[in-house]
Design a protein around this motif. Structure first.
Motif, PDB file in Angstrom:
ATOM      1  N   MET A 144     -12.282  36.692  -8.313  1.00 22.38           N
ATOM      2  CA  MET A 144     -12.774  35.565  -7.525  1.00 22.38           C
ATOM      3  C   MET A 144     -11.863  34.350  -7.674  1.00 22.38           C
ATOM      4  SD  MET A 144     -16.953  35.815  -7.707  1.00 22.38           S
ATOM      5  CE  MET A 144     -17.111  35.800  -9.494  1.00 22.38           C
ATOM      6  N   ARG A 145     -11.346  34.135  -8.898  1.00 23.80           N
ATOM      7  CA  ARG A 145     -10.407  33.023  -9.101  1.00 23.80           C
ATOM      8  C   ARG A 145      -9.118  33.254  -8.308  1.00 23.80           C
ATOM      9  NH1 ARG A 145     -12.599  33.378 -14.402  1.00 23.80           N
ATOM     10  NH2 ARG A 145     -10.965  34.841 -14.994  1.00 23.80           N
ATOM     11  N   THR A 146      -8.661  34.510  -8.280  1.00 19.45           N
ATOM     12  CA  THR A 146      -7.481  34.837  -7.479  1.00 19.45           C
ATOM     13  C   THR A 146      -7.725  34.481  -6.021  1.00 19.45           C
ATOM     14  OG1 THR A 146      -6.768  36.642  -8.930  1.00 19.45           O
ATOM     15  CG2 THR A 146      -6.023  36.733  -6.657  1.00 19.45           C
ATOM     16  N   CYS A 147      -8.900  34.796  -5.529  1.00 19.68           N
ATOM     17  CA  CYS A 147      -9.238  34.523  -4.135  1.00 19.68           C
ATOM     18  C   CYS A 147      -9.219  33.020  -3.854  1.00 19.68           C
ATOM     19  CB  CYS A 147     -10.610  35.114  -3.814  1.00 19.68           C
ATOM     20  SG  CYS A 147     -11.093  34.928  -2.086  1.00 19.68           S
ATOM     21  N   LEU A 148      -9.864  32.243  -4.709  1.00 16.85           N
ATOM     22  CA  LEU A 148      -9.903  30.792  -4.507  1.00 16.85           C
ATOM     23  C   LEU A 148      -8.498  30.194  -4.554  1.00 16.85           C
ATOM     24  CD1 LEU A 148     -13.013  29.780  -6.652  1.00 16.85           C
ATOM     25  CD2 LEU A 148     -12.852  29.908  -4.154  1.00 16.85           C
ATOM     26  N   LEU A 149      -7.716  30.625  -5.540  1.00 13.71           N
ATOM     27  CA  LEU A 149      -6.362  30.108  -5.661  1.00 13.71           C
ATOM     28  C   LEU A 149      -5.522  30.538  -4.459  1.00 13.71           C
ATOM     29  CD1 LEU A 149      -4.221  28.628  -7.295  1.00 13.71           C
ATOM     30  CD2 LEU A 149      -3.799  30.741  -8.568  1.00 13.71           C
ATOM     31  N   GLY A 150      -5.671  31.803  -4.041  1.00  9.45           N
ATOM     32  CA  GLY A 150      -4.893  32.317  -2.921  1.00  9.45           C
ATOM     33  C   GLY A 150      -5.205  31.607  -1.617  1.00  9.45           C
ATOM     34  N   VAL A 151      -6.484  31.392  -1.335  1.00 10.01           N
ATOM     35  CA  VAL A 151      -6.860  30.709  -0.086  1.00 10.01           C
ATOM     36  C   VAL A 151      -6.361  29.274  -0.085  1.00 10.01           C
ATOM     37  CG1 VAL A 151      -8.809  29.847   1.266  1.00 10.01           C
ATOM     38  CG2 VAL A 151      -8.844  32.184   0.388  1.00 10.01           C
ATOM     39  N   ASN A 152      -6.527  28.579  -1.201  1.00 11.91           N
ATOM     40  CA  ASN A 152      -6.044  27.191  -1.261  1.00 11.91           C
ATOM     41  C   ASN A 152      -4.527  27.123  -1.138  1.00 11.91           C
ATOM     42  OD1 ASN A 152      -8.540  25.778  -1.550  1.00 11.91           O
ATOM     43  ND2 ASN A 152      -8.668  26.462  -3.673  1.00 11.91           N
ATOM     44  N   LEU A 153      -3.827  28.087  -1.740  1.00 15.84           N
ATOM     45  CA  LEU A 153      -2.378  28.124  -1.627  1.00 15.84           C
ATOM     46  C   LEU A 153      -1.953  28.442  -0.195  1.00 15.84           C
ATOM     47  CD1 LEU A 153       0.463  28.075  -2.825  1.00 15.84           C
ATOM     48  CD2 LEU A 153       0.111  30.438  -3.613  1.00 15.84           C
ATOM     49  N   TYR A 173      -9.569  38.409   1.810  1.00 12.82           N
ATOM     50  CA  TYR A 173     -10.082  39.755   1.569  1.00 12.82           C
ATOM     51  C   TYR A 173      -9.149  40.599   0.700  1.00 12.82           C
ATOM     52  CZ  TYR A 173     -14.062  39.074   4.617  1.00 12.82           C
ATOM     53  OH  TYR A 173     -15.246  38.619   5.155  1.00 12.82           O
ATOM     54  N   LEU A 174      -7.838  40.394   0.821  1.00  7.85           N
ATOM     55  CA  LEU A 174      -6.912  41.125  -0.055  1.00  7.85           C
ATOM     56  C   LEU A 174      -7.145  40.772  -1.519  1.00  7.85           C
ATOM     57  CD1 LEU A 174      -3.495  40.971   1.861  1.00  7.85           C
ATOM     58  CD2 LEU A 174      -4.746  43.033   1.207  1.00  7.85           C
ATOM     59  N   SER A 175      -7.412  39.489  -1.769  1.00 11.17           N
ATOM     60  CA  SER A 175      -7.676  39.058  -3.146  1.00 11.17           C
ATOM     61  C   SER A 175      -8.865  39.798  -3.746  1.00 11.17           C
ATOM     62  CB  SER A 175      -7.945  37.554  -3.190  1.00 11.17           C
ATOM     63  OG  SER A 175      -6.845  36.819  -2.721  1.00 11.17           O
ATOM     64  N   LEU A 176      -9.868  40.038  -2.909  1.00 11.23           N
ATOM     65  CA  LEU A 176     -11.095  40.665  -3.384  1.00 11.23           C
ATOM     66  C   LEU A 176     -10.998  42.189  -3.419  1.00 11.23           C
ATOM     67  CD1 LEU A 176     -13.644  38.434  -1.428  1.00 11.23           C
ATOM     68  CD2 LEU A 176     -12.953  38.233  -3.822  1.00 11.23           C
ATOM     69  N   LEU A 177     -10.125  42.755  -2.583  1.00  6.06           N
ATOM     70  CA  LEU A 177     -10.058  44.212  -2.445  1.00  6.06           C
ATOM     71  C   LEU A 177      -8.823  44.836  -3.078  1.00  6.06           C
ATOM     72  CD1 LEU A 177     -11.146  44.577   1.301  1.00  6.06           C
ATOM     73  CD2 LEU A 177     -12.530  45.093  -0.714  1.00  6.06           C
ATOM     74  N   GLN A 178      -7.940  44.038  -3.661  1.00  5.43           N
ATOM     75  CA  GLN A 178      -6.650  44.571  -4.086  1.00  5.43           C
ATOM     76  C   GLN A 178      -6.771  45.691  -5.120  1.00  5.43           C
ATOM     77  OE1 GLN A 178      -4.187  41.943  -6.557  1.00  5.43           O
ATOM     78  NE2 GLN A 178      -5.887  40.491  -6.618  1.00  5.43           N
ATOM     79  N   HIS A 179      -7.835  45.704  -5.896  1.00  4.60           N
ATOM     80  CA  HIS A 179      -7.994  46.750  -6.917  1.00  4.60           C
ATOM     81  C   HIS A 179      -9.048  47.785  -6.531  1.00  4.60           C
ATOM     82  CE1 HIS A 179      -5.299  44.597  -9.501  1.00  4.60           C
ATOM     83  NE2 HIS A 179      -6.080  43.543  -9.561  1.00  4.60           N
ATOM     84  N   ILE A 180      -9.368  47.873  -5.241  1.00  2.00           N
ATOM     85  CA  ILE A 180     -10.438  48.766  -4.822  1.00  2.00           C
ATOM     86  C   ILE A 180     -10.080  50.240  -5.029  1.00  2.00           C
ATOM     87  CG2 ILE A 180      -9.745  49.001  -2.407  1.00  2.00           C
ATOM     88  CD1 ILE A 180     -12.682  48.783  -1.642  1.00  2.00           C
ATOM     89  N   ILE A 200       7.515  42.737   3.086  1.00  2.00           N
ATOM     90  CA  ILE A 200       6.156  42.695   2.545  1.00  2.00           C
ATOM     91  C   ILE A 200       5.375  41.633   3.315  1.00  2.00           C
ATOM     92  CG2 ILE A 200       4.765  42.344   0.463  1.00  2.00           C
ATOM     93  CD1 ILE A 200       7.382  42.881  -1.136  1.00  2.00           C
ATOM     94  N   ALA A 201       4.174  41.962   3.743  1.00  2.00           N
ATOM     95  CA  ALA A 201       3.355  41.023   4.511  1.00  2.00           C
ATOM     96  C   ALA A 201       3.160  39.725   3.720  1.00  2.00           C
ATOM     97  CB  ALA A 201       2.013  41.658   4.847  1.00  2.00           C
ATOM     98  N   ARG A 202       3.208  38.596   4.417  1.00  2.00           N
ATOM     99  CA  ARG A 202       3.112  37.307   3.734  1.00  2.00           C
ATOM    100  C   ARG A 202       1.795  37.136   2.976  1.00  2.00           C
ATOM    101  NH1 ARG A 202       4.738  31.833   6.843  1.00  2.00           N
ATOM    102  NH2 ARG A 202       3.192  32.668   8.320  1.00  2.00           N
ATOM    103  N   PRO A 203       0.643  37.537   3.516  1.00  2.00           N
ATOM    104  CA  PRO A 203      -0.580  37.427   2.715  1.00  2.00           C
ATOM    105  C   PRO A 203      -0.500  38.205   1.398  1.00  2.00           C
ATOM    106  CG  PRO A 203      -1.134  37.746   5.019  1.00  2.00           C
ATOM    107  CD  PRO A 203       0.346  37.964   4.911  1.00  2.00           C
ATOM    108  N   VAL A 204       0.172  39.351   1.403  1.00  2.00           N
ATOM    109  CA  VAL A 204       0.345  40.129   0.175  1.00  2.00           C
ATOM    110  C   VAL A 204       1.169  39.327  -0.825  1.00  2.00           C
ATOM    111  CG1 VAL A 204       1.336  42.226  -0.829  1.00  2.00           C
ATOM    112  CG2 VAL A 204       0.170  42.327   1.391  1.00  2.00           C
ATOM    113  N   ARG A 205       2.223  38.676  -0.339  1.00  2.00           N
ATOM    114  CA  ARG A 205       3.080  37.884  -1.225  1.00  2.00           C
ATOM    115  C   ARG A 205       2.304  36.714  -1.850  1.00  2.00           C
ATOM    116  NH1 ARG A 205       7.340  36.115   2.750  1.00  2.00           N
ATOM    117  NH2 ARG A 205       6.576  37.530   4.347  1.00  2.00           N
ATOM    118  N   VAL A 206       1.401  36.132  -1.077  1.00  2.00           N
ATOM    119  CA  VAL A 206       0.570  35.046  -1.617  1.00  2.00           C
ATOM    120  C   VAL A 206      -0.360  35.580  -2.701  1.00  2.00           C
ATOM    121  CG1 VAL A 206      -1.265  33.394  -1.074  1.00  2.00           C
ATOM    122  CG2 VAL A 206       0.668  33.671   0.498  1.00  2.00           C
ATOM    123  N   VAL A 207      -0.984  36.714  -2.436  1.00  2.00           N
ATOM    124  CA  VAL A 207      -1.930  37.280  -3.395  1.00  2.00           C
ATOM    125  C   VAL A 207      -1.221  37.709  -4.678  1.00  2.00           C
ATOM    126  CG1 VAL A 207      -3.575  39.154  -3.811  1.00  2.00           C
ATOM    127  CG2 VAL A 207      -3.553  37.979  -1.604  1.00  2.00           C
TER     128      VAL A 207
END
Length: 306
Positions: free
Chosen positions: A1-10, A26-33, A147-154
């Motif tokens: 959840m912290r990854t998600c908050l940091l990622g969205v703000n970034l 959603y990648l932040s929340l699902l990356q380890h699914i 690599i997709a930019r959202p992936v690079r952010v996450v």
């Protein structure tokens, strides 16, 4: 959840589009699914798959980080002879094991995300979660802007949030500085470094859960009844991937619970709720961190003996 908050703000600091911000969310929340698909294998190699959490933020291509970590984790907490055996297993598996684990987890993550109703862009991004900016990732060896930019952010948000929680903000900032242009996109890394204090401050909230719900870009996504049942089935299968021994377990619990409700002449709504509860029951009952192999500790009564 912290990854998600940091990622969205970034991602907002980077002025990403709303669609890319949603992917970051959603990648932040699902990356380890897909992680449960590798649990039994990791436990077989290291003695306890939960120890592997420490690997998530190290540079596995750097021997000065990788080898001490393997030595530390192999058979951690077990007798010396057992530790030696697990260390031998881990070292003999070689780099190929890491590549195979990445491939399996990406494949399973994509399958589960597809069942949860995510689009092709999200499935493709989940398949890139183990790639690296310098091209030394897995399983596709993508490099730079491939690599997709959202992936690079996450990637950056995950490591920064994790190290900050394990140590402190200064350690996380120093880590990002050391890995610019190797593991992280330099543009994204510089944006983080320029705003790190403010970004970390936004993680200090009374309720991370409430902040997480409020951080979703645009409107919330809602599931139909049919989609909800499909999502619960996906969660059940995700849980049962923890061990080959558990294949189909949650589905079986669900079916028995529903039939029992019907035999007891409970209202149909109660039977449906029990069927759904049976699917996710195991999510809230963590299994012991052992490898359920040939000598697994499950007794004849079906309960764990440890």
């Amino acid at each position: 959840m912290r990854t998600c908050l940091l990622g969205v703000n970034l991602s907002q600091q980077l002025s990403l589009s709303i669609e890319e911000q949603r992917q970051v969310y959603y990648l932040s929340l699902l990356q380890h699914i897909g992680c449960t698909s590798a649990a039994s294998w990791q436990a077989e190699l290291f003695g306890n798959e939960l120890n592997m959490g420490e690997v998530l933020t190290i540079d596995t291509t750097n021997p000065l980080e990788a080898f001490p970590t393997i030595i530390k984790l192999a058979g951690k907490g077990q007798p010396l002879l057992d530790r030696a055996r697990y260390l031998g297993r881990a070292l003999s598996a070689g780099p190929g094991a890491k590549d195979e684990l990445s491939r399996i987890q990406c494949e399973v993550a994509g399958n589960l995300a597809d069942r949860l109703g995510f689009d092709q862009a999200m499935l493709q991004a989940l398949g890139q979660m183990f790639e690296r900016w310098d091209g030394q990732g897995q399983p596709l060896n993508l490099k730079g802007e491939e690599i997709a930019r959202p992936v690079r952010v996450v990637h950056l948000a995950h490591d920064a949030a994790t190290i900050k929680s394990q140590a402190d903000a200064e350690t996380a900032i120093n880590l990002v500085q050391k890995r610019i242009d190797r593991m992280y996109d330099p543009v994204i890394a510089e944006a983080f470094l320029q705003n790190a204090t403010a970004l970390f401050a936004k993680l200090e909230v009374d309720s991370t859960w409430e902040a997480l719900l409020g951080a979703e870009p645009e409107s919330h996504s809602w599931l139909t009844e049919e989609q909800f049942d499909g999502a619960l089935l996906a969660l059940a299968d995700f849980t049962d991937l923890k061990s080959p021994y558990l294949t189909g377990h949650s589905r079986g619990v669900s079916a028995l619970a529903e039939k029992a409700a019907q035999r007891c002449n409970l209202p149909e709504a109660d039977a449906v709720n029990l069927r759904r509860a049976g699917l996710v029951r195991s999510l809230f009952q963590p299994l012991p961190s052992v490898y359920f192999g040939k000598n697994h500790p499950i007794g004849s009564n079906g309960r764990c003996s440890v």
